[in-house]
Scaffold this active site. Structure first.
Site, PDB file in Angstrom:
ATOM      1  N   GLY A  97      46.385 -10.985  -7.443  1.00 47.24           N
ATOM      2  CA  GLY A  97      46.917 -11.825  -6.366  1.00 47.24           C
ATOM      3  C   GLY A  97      45.968 -12.115  -5.218  1.00 47.24           C
ATOM      4  O   GLY A  97      46.422 -12.541  -4.162  1.00 47.24           O
ATOM      5  N   TYR A 121      51.152  -2.876  14.563  1.00 39.33           N
ATOM      6  CA  TYR A 121      49.865  -3.371  15.060  1.00 39.33           C
ATOM      7  C   TYR A 121      50.027  -4.647  15.907  1.00 39.33           C
ATOM      8  O   TYR A 121      49.734  -4.656  17.109  1.00 39.33           O
ATOM      9  CB  TYR A 121      48.945  -3.599  13.855  1.00 39.33           C
ATOM     10  CG  TYR A 121      47.701  -4.391  14.138  1.00 39.33           C
ATOM     11  CD1 TYR A 121      46.880  -4.089  15.229  1.00 39.33           C
ATOM     12  CD2 TYR A 121      47.320  -5.447  13.302  1.00 39.33           C
ATOM     13  CE1 TYR A 121      45.721  -4.815  15.478  1.00 39.33           C
ATOM     14  CE2 TYR A 121      46.175  -6.165  13.537  1.00 39.33           C
ATOM     15  CZ  TYR A 121      45.382  -5.863  14.626  1.00 39.33           C
ATOM     16  OH  TYR A 121      44.247  -6.588  14.866  1.00 39.33           O
ATOM     17  N   PHE A 154      46.872 -15.882   9.107  1.00 40.55           N
ATOM     18  CA  PHE A 154      45.897 -15.570   8.066  1.00 40.55           C
ATOM     19  C   PHE A 154      45.551 -14.086   8.276  1.00 40.55           C
ATOM     20  O   PHE A 154      46.434 -13.258   8.170  1.00 40.55           O
ATOM     21  CB  PHE A 154      44.761 -16.598   8.094  1.00 40.55           C
ATOM     22  CG  PHE A 154      45.210 -17.884   7.427  1.00 40.55           C
ATOM     23  CD1 PHE A 154      46.303 -18.597   7.919  1.00 40.55           C
ATOM     24  CD2 PHE A 154      44.628 -18.333   6.258  1.00 40.55           C
ATOM     25  CE1 PHE A 154      46.794 -19.725   7.269  1.00 40.55           C
ATOM     26  CE2 PHE A 154      45.106 -19.470   5.606  1.00 40.55           C
ATOM     27  CZ  PHE A 154      46.180 -20.160   6.110  1.00 40.55           C
ATOM     28  N   ALA A 180      58.396  -5.888   9.282  1.00 41.57           N
ATOM     29  CA  ALA A 180      58.347  -6.174   7.838  1.00 41.57           C
ATOM     30  C   ALA A 180      57.492  -5.122   7.165  1.00 41.57           C
ATOM     31  O   ALA A 180      56.686  -4.441   7.805  1.00 41.57           O
ATOM     32  CB  ALA A 180      57.739  -7.555   7.582  1.00 41.57           C
ATOM     33  N   LEU A 225      40.547  -5.272   5.633  1.00 41.57           N
ATOM     34  CA  LEU A 225      39.102  -5.110   5.456  1.00 41.57           C
ATOM     35  C   LEU A 225      38.384  -4.483   6.666  1.00 41.57           C
ATOM     36  O   LEU A 225      37.655  -3.495   6.508  1.00 41.57           O
ATOM     37  CB  LEU A 225      38.475  -6.484   5.133  1.00 41.57           C
ATOM     38  CG  LEU A 225      36.966  -6.477   4.977  1.00 41.57           C
ATOM     39  CD1 LEU A 225      36.540  -5.611   3.797  1.00 41.57           C
ATOM     40  CD2 LEU A 225      36.440  -7.911   4.817  1.00 41.57           C
ATOM     41  N   ASN A 268      63.872  -5.121   2.462  1.00 39.01           N
ATOM     42  CA  ASN A 268      63.440  -4.891   3.839  1.00 39.01           C
ATOM     43  C   ASN A 268      63.186  -6.219   4.572  1.00 39.01           C
ATOM     44  O   ASN A 268      63.697  -6.441   5.660  1.00 39.01           O
ATOM     45  CB  ASN A 268      62.158  -4.051   3.846  1.00 39.01           C
ATOM     46  CG  ASN A 268      61.867  -3.483   5.213  1.00 39.01           C
ATOM     47  OD1 ASN A 268      62.558  -2.585   5.671  1.00 39.01           O
ATOM     48  ND2 ASN A 268      60.875  -4.026   5.898  1.00 39.01           N
ATOM     49  N   LYS A 277      58.281 -13.448   2.158  1.00 30.87           N
ATOM     50  CA  LYS A 277      58.072 -14.228   3.391  1.00 30.87           C
ATOM     51  C   LYS A 277      58.559 -15.664   3.214  1.00 30.87           C
ATOM     52  O   LYS A 277      59.156 -16.238   4.117  1.00 30.87           O
ATOM     53  CB  LYS A 277      56.576 -14.223   3.768  1.00 30.87           C
ATOM     54  CG  LYS A 277      56.082 -12.885   4.286  1.00 30.87           C
ATOM     55  CD  LYS A 277      56.586 -12.617   5.696  1.00 30.87           C
ATOM     56  CE  LYS A 277      56.201 -11.259   6.211  1.00 30.87           C
ATOM     57  NZ  LYS A 277      56.736 -10.947   7.526  1.00 30.87           N
ATOM     58  N   TYR A 279      55.367  -9.666  -1.855  1.00 34.55           N
ATOM     59  CA  TYR A 279      55.294  -9.753  -0.381  1.00 34.55           C
ATOM     60  C   TYR A 279      55.338 -11.222   0.057  1.00 34.55           C
ATOM     61  O   TYR A 279      56.148 -11.619   0.899  1.00 34.55           O
ATOM     62  CB  TYR A 279      54.016  -9.068   0.118  1.00 34.55           C
ATOM     63  CG  TYR A 279      53.654  -9.434   1.541  1.00 34.55           C
ATOM     64  CD1 TYR A 279      54.456  -9.031   2.606  1.00 34.55           C
ATOM     65  CD2 TYR A 279      52.513 -10.192   1.823  1.00 34.55           C
ATOM     66  CE1 TYR A 279      54.140  -9.380   3.916  1.00 34.55           C
ATOM     67  CE2 TYR A 279      52.183 -10.543   3.122  1.00 34.55           C
ATOM     68  CZ  TYR A 279      52.994 -10.136   4.164  1.00 34.55           C
ATOM     69  OH  TYR A 279      52.682 -10.492   5.454  1.00 34.55           O
TER      70      TYR A 279
HETATM   71  N1  NAD Z   1      48.257  -7.918   9.864  1.00 35.03           N
HETATM   72  C1  NAD Z   1      48.051  -9.107   9.340  1.00 35.03           C
HETATM   73  O1  NAD Z   1      46.905  -9.531   9.141  1.00 35.03           O
HETATM   74  C2  NAD Z   1      49.217 -10.000   8.972  1.00 35.03           C
HETATM   75  C3  NAD Z   1      48.961 -11.203   8.294  1.00 35.03           C
HETATM   76  C4  NAD Z   1      50.037 -12.038   7.970  1.00 35.03           C
HETATM   77  C5  NAD Z   1      51.321 -11.698   8.345  1.00 35.03           C
HETATM   78  N2  NAD Z   1      51.547 -10.510   8.988  1.00 35.03           N
HETATM   79  C6  NAD Z   1      52.931 -10.176   9.373  1.00 35.03           C
HETATM   80  O2  NAD Z   1      52.947  -9.778  10.728  1.00 35.03           O
HETATM   81  C7  NAD Z   1      53.953  -8.789  10.958  1.00 35.03           C
HETATM   82  C8  NAD Z   1      53.356  -7.575  11.645  1.00 35.03           C
HETATM   83  O3  NAD Z   1      52.316  -7.050  10.824  1.00 35.03           O
HETATM   84  P1  NAD Z   1      51.492  -5.760  11.250  1.00 35.03           P
HETATM   85  O4  NAD Z   1      50.143  -5.908  10.639  1.00 35.03           O
HETATM   86  O5  NAD Z   1      51.634  -5.529  12.697  1.00 35.03           O
HETATM   87  O6  NAD Z   1      52.277  -4.637  10.424  1.00 35.03           O
HETATM   88  P2  NAD Z   1      52.743  -3.162  10.896  1.00 35.03           P
HETATM   89  O7  NAD Z   1      53.132  -2.461   9.638  1.00 35.03           O
HETATM   90  O8  NAD Z   1      51.726  -2.547  11.769  1.00 35.03           O
HETATM   91  O9  NAD Z   1      54.039  -3.479  11.767  1.00 35.03           O
HETATM   92  C9  NAD Z   1      55.321  -3.680  11.203  1.00 35.03           C
HETATM   93  C10 NAD Z   1      56.333  -2.964  12.093  1.00 35.03           C
HETATM   94  O10 NAD Z   1      57.652  -3.235  11.628  1.00 35.03           O
HETATM   95  C11 NAD Z   1      58.382  -2.006  11.560  1.00 35.03           C
HETATM   96  N3  NAD Z   1      59.408  -2.210  10.525  1.00 35.03           N
HETATM   97  C12 NAD Z   1      59.207  -2.452   9.195  1.00 35.03           C
HETATM   98  N4  NAD Z   1      60.389  -2.609   8.568  1.00 35.03           N
HETATM   99  C13 NAD Z   1      61.355  -2.451   9.509  1.00 35.03           C
HETATM  100  C14 NAD Z   1      62.774  -2.482   9.478  1.00 35.03           C
HETATM  101  N5  NAD Z   1      63.461  -2.669   8.339  1.00 35.03           N
HETATM  102  N6  NAD Z   1      63.462  -2.276  10.624  1.00 35.03           N
HETATM  103  C15 NAD Z   1      62.802  -2.066  11.795  1.00 35.03           C
HETATM  104  N7  NAD Z   1      61.460  -2.013  11.893  1.00 35.03           N
HETATM  105  C16 NAD Z   1      60.743  -2.208  10.760  1.00 35.03           C
HETATM  106  C17 NAD Z   1      57.343  -0.943  11.247  1.00 35.03           C
HETATM  107  O11 NAD Z   1      57.728   0.361  11.601  1.00 35.03           O
HETATM  108  C18 NAD Z   1      56.160  -1.447  12.083  1.00 35.03           C
HETATM  109  O12 NAD Z   1      56.234  -0.958  13.401  1.00 35.03           O
HETATM  110  C19 NAD Z   1      54.557  -8.500   9.593  1.00 35.03           C
HETATM  111  O13 NAD Z   1      55.728  -9.264   9.455  1.00 35.03           O
HETATM  112  C20 NAD Z   1      53.502  -8.988   8.612  1.00 35.03           C
HETATM  113  O14 NAD Z   1      54.052  -9.383   7.391  1.00 35.03           O
HETATM  114  C21 NAD Z   1      50.524  -9.664   9.305  1.00 35.03           C
END
Ligand code: NAD
Length: 326
Positions: free
Chosen positions: A283, A11, A168, A74, A189, A91, A144, A140
């Site tokens: 949590g 995303y 956030f 992640a 949400l 991971n 981080k 999780y």
């Molecule tokens: N979405 C949020 O609100 C939010 C909030 C805080 C932190 N984050 C962090 O932002 C980052 C992106 O989140 P997102 O919402 O886009 O998640 P997402 O799941 O849409 O994207 C994660 C991407 O990482 C890839 N991936 C996962 N593990 C992998 C690995 N071992 N090797 C290669 N590729 C891998 C997945 O295929 C996916 O494309 C993450 O690190 C997440 O923890 C997101």
């Protein structure tokens, strides 16, 4: 300039790729497609690699030099991390360690890391600043924080600098690029509410209505995904100029309760949302709202797309477009 985006098919990562492409760069995506999707990517080189696969990673990144690596890859579903904590540590932490090892071998000097508000745990202050104590609750959040600590131990002013960006709640979509949030297991949400409307008004669960907040439901701080990725580029420039490492909160500094978000979704979609109250989830702190003055001052970041109507409006257009394609 050359950029690598790990998790670029996810995303937020796909919005980073689109942002860089709009600046006429050709970012390279590295992803294992565990939750990512090819349809979110256009016109870019894709390295289909798992960061846990050290040997393949080393082979694929050999001699590749990037001006910066944006590291989104992640696992990030909080509830799932309680069920399979080890796979979250493997991971997220091992993946980050492998990536940094390869970066250093190839003299890649700048990493921008996606951290999370989950590193703070239960807030001890109404508004969370970067110095707030770190006491993550979920595996999780712990994964981080361990990544942040590992990066701090690897930092060296001349050869390797990083920034931990504590997001956030990312939300919204880039309607011009035609990309947005799209998951098999949705836990966020706004997409949950909008999908419930699309699925002929299926009821959604609200976890807890007895929190110490104005209406008893949890309060969260939402940032538009396009504002979020812009901050990453500002951070890259800051590290390149200052040759130092940083940590910033990224959010909109405003809290909305679950019920308030539902009301905004109803206003934007002109549909009624059905919901029922369920017990609290493990949590989930009552309120998570950030202070982002540090990012505003030091990287000249000023989110312009993050009013809540725009966040929900762009997300709604994206979800409605998905329905039309089905
Ligand atoms: N979405 C949020 O609100 C939010 C909030 C805080 C932190 N984050 C962090 O932002 C980052 C992106 O989140 P997102 O919402 O886009 O998640 P997402 O799941 O849409 O994207 C994660 C991407 O990482 C890839 N991936 C996962 N593990 C992998 C690995 N071992 N090797 C290669 N590729 C891998 C997945 O295929 C996916 O494309 C993450 O690190 C997440 O923890 C997101």
């Amino acid at each position: 300039m050359n950029f690598l985006v790990t998790g670029g098919a996810g995303y937020i990562g796909s919005h980073m790729v689109s942002f860089l492409q709009n600046l006429n760069f050709n970012p390279v995506v590295l992803d294992n497609f565990s939750t990512g999707r090819k349809r979110l990517l256009k016109n870019c080189e894709i390295l289909n690699v798992d960061l846990k696969d050290k040997e393949k990673l080393s082979y694929i990144l050999k001699d590749r030099k990037f001006d910066a690596v944006f590291h989104f890859a992640a696992k990030s579903i909080v509830s799932e991390s309680y069920i399979m904590p080890d796979s979250y540590f493997n991971n997220n932490l091992d993946g980050t360690m492998n990536l940094v090892e390869e970066m250093k071998k190839n003299k890649n000097e700048i990493l921008v890391f996606s951290s999370s508000a989950a590193v703070y745990g239960n807030p001890q202050a109404k508004i969370i600043k970067e110095e707030h104590p770190k006491s993550p609750i979920s595996p999780y959040g712990k994964s981080k924080l361990l990544c942040e600590e590992f990066l701090a131990s690897e930092q060296s002013n001349e050869n390797f600098n990083y920034c931990s960006l504590r997001y956030f709640n990312a939300a919204g979509a880039d309607n011009l690029a035609g990309i947005g949030e799209y998951r098999n297991k949705e836990s966020h949400l706004i997409p949950l509410v909008l999908n419930s409307i699309i699925k002929n008004n299926e009821s959604i669960d609200i976890y807890g209505n007895d929190y110490d907040t104005s209406d008893g439901t949890c309060v969260r701080d939402f940032i538009h995904v396009c504002d979020l990725v812009e901050a990453h580029f500002n951070v890259f420039k800051k590290i390149r100029n200052d040759k130092k490492s940083f940590t910033f909160n990224l959010a909109n500094e405003k809290g909305y309760s679950v019920l308030e978000i539902i009301k905004v979704c109803e206003k934007i979609t002109k549909k009624k949302v059905k919901y029922s109250f369920n017990k609290r989830r493990q949590g989930d702190p009552a309120t998570l709202v950030a202070d982002c003055q540090k990012a505003r001052k030091e990287i000249f970041w000023s989110p312009s797309k993050s009013n809540i109507e725009n966040i929900v409006g762009t997300a709604w257009k994206w979800h409605a477009s998905l329905k039309l394609k089905k």
